[in-house]
Design an enzyme around this catalytic site. Sequence first.
Site, PDB file in Angstrom:
ATOM      1  CD  GLU A 188      -2.821   1.295   2.405  1.00  0.00           C
ATOM      2  OE1 GLU A 188      -3.604   2.259   2.480  1.00  0.00           O
ATOM      3  OE2 GLU A 188      -2.795   0.379   3.246  1.00  0.00           O
ATOM      4  CE  LYS A 230      -6.312  -0.111   1.517  1.00  0.00           C
ATOM      5  NZ  LYS A 230      -6.846  -0.548   2.821  1.00  0.00           N
TER       6      LYS A 230
END
EC number: 4.1.2.13
Length: 364
Positions: A188, A230
Amino acid sequence: MAHRFPALTPEQKKELSEIAQRIVANGKGILAADESVGTMGNRLQRIKVENTEENRRQFRELLFSVDNSISQSIGGVILFHETLYQKDSQGNLFRNVLKEKGIVVGIKLDQGGAPLAGTNKETTIQGLDGLSERCAQYKKDGVDFGKWRAVLRIADQCPSSLAIQENANALARYASICQQNGLVPIVEPEVLPDGDHDLEHCQYVSEKVLAAVYKALNDHHVYLEGTLLKPNMVTAGHACTKKYTPEQVAMATVTALHRTVPAAVPGICFLSGGMSEEDATLNLNAINRCPLPRPWKLSFSYGRALQASALAAWGGKAANKKATQEAFMKRAMANCQAAQGQYVHTGSSGAAATQSLFTASYTY
């Protein structure tokens, strides 16, 4: 030329690939329920509910105990350490409740930001020390994927090349350690929506960040088929005066991904970045209808954008169980449809669904 020192066995690769694919199969996405105690406290404060362990447990039980049909739209749930070891009212561990529904259990692994000296208030992420041991224990406890959030912001001379490289390398090191221990790493790198930058500026920065991340993952011999990404959607800054349509957001987002993310990555699960529930769904739907090649599953890993209406419906009252669960199921199904480009906006969303969820310099 074959790699002389393979990082993973064929059996390890097979397990990681299968886990990653299960999470994003058929429009499924991820519920991010890994808010820290402090972040959850801020949410509870807004609905005038005290931030106690029992209140946090009660709300999460409402989310996790919904009808089994939730597994049609939610493939994975990210938990906070506290939640992994909590039980429902019948004494069942939350992680087992989720697994019985066919949902993959994940865990937040980063330990927050630390200042990068010599930069304009930029940060790197802590948590690599002892990570292998933590991953090994979590795997024994039924966890199959991890999440590590690196934060970059757009401001004067930000993000710097130092911040980009430092965070990319930390993400790659984390991903490698996860895979060694049988966990699928969710990578992420979030470019924060704070600021007044336009869509084009965010796209430029997002491309630089993602390119650095995948270079680092390659350098660290990370098996891409056993990872998920992500990222932020490419959006203008929250304070930008120019407004963009979901189609413009989609084109900028898919273009950035197309230029930087290898097709070997099985799924890209977007964070909602403080968008309203409805905007997060509309943007995801537009992304899945974008007329560009999309070799990955494009899905969601939402926290606030799956929970806001449910939290408002709950209000800390047990009597509101049905309304809370219905609100959560509605958003989960809407995002499952959007992940397949099939969402139709009816205009019947409640007030909570259309309210901006933006928080400046947001931390989990």
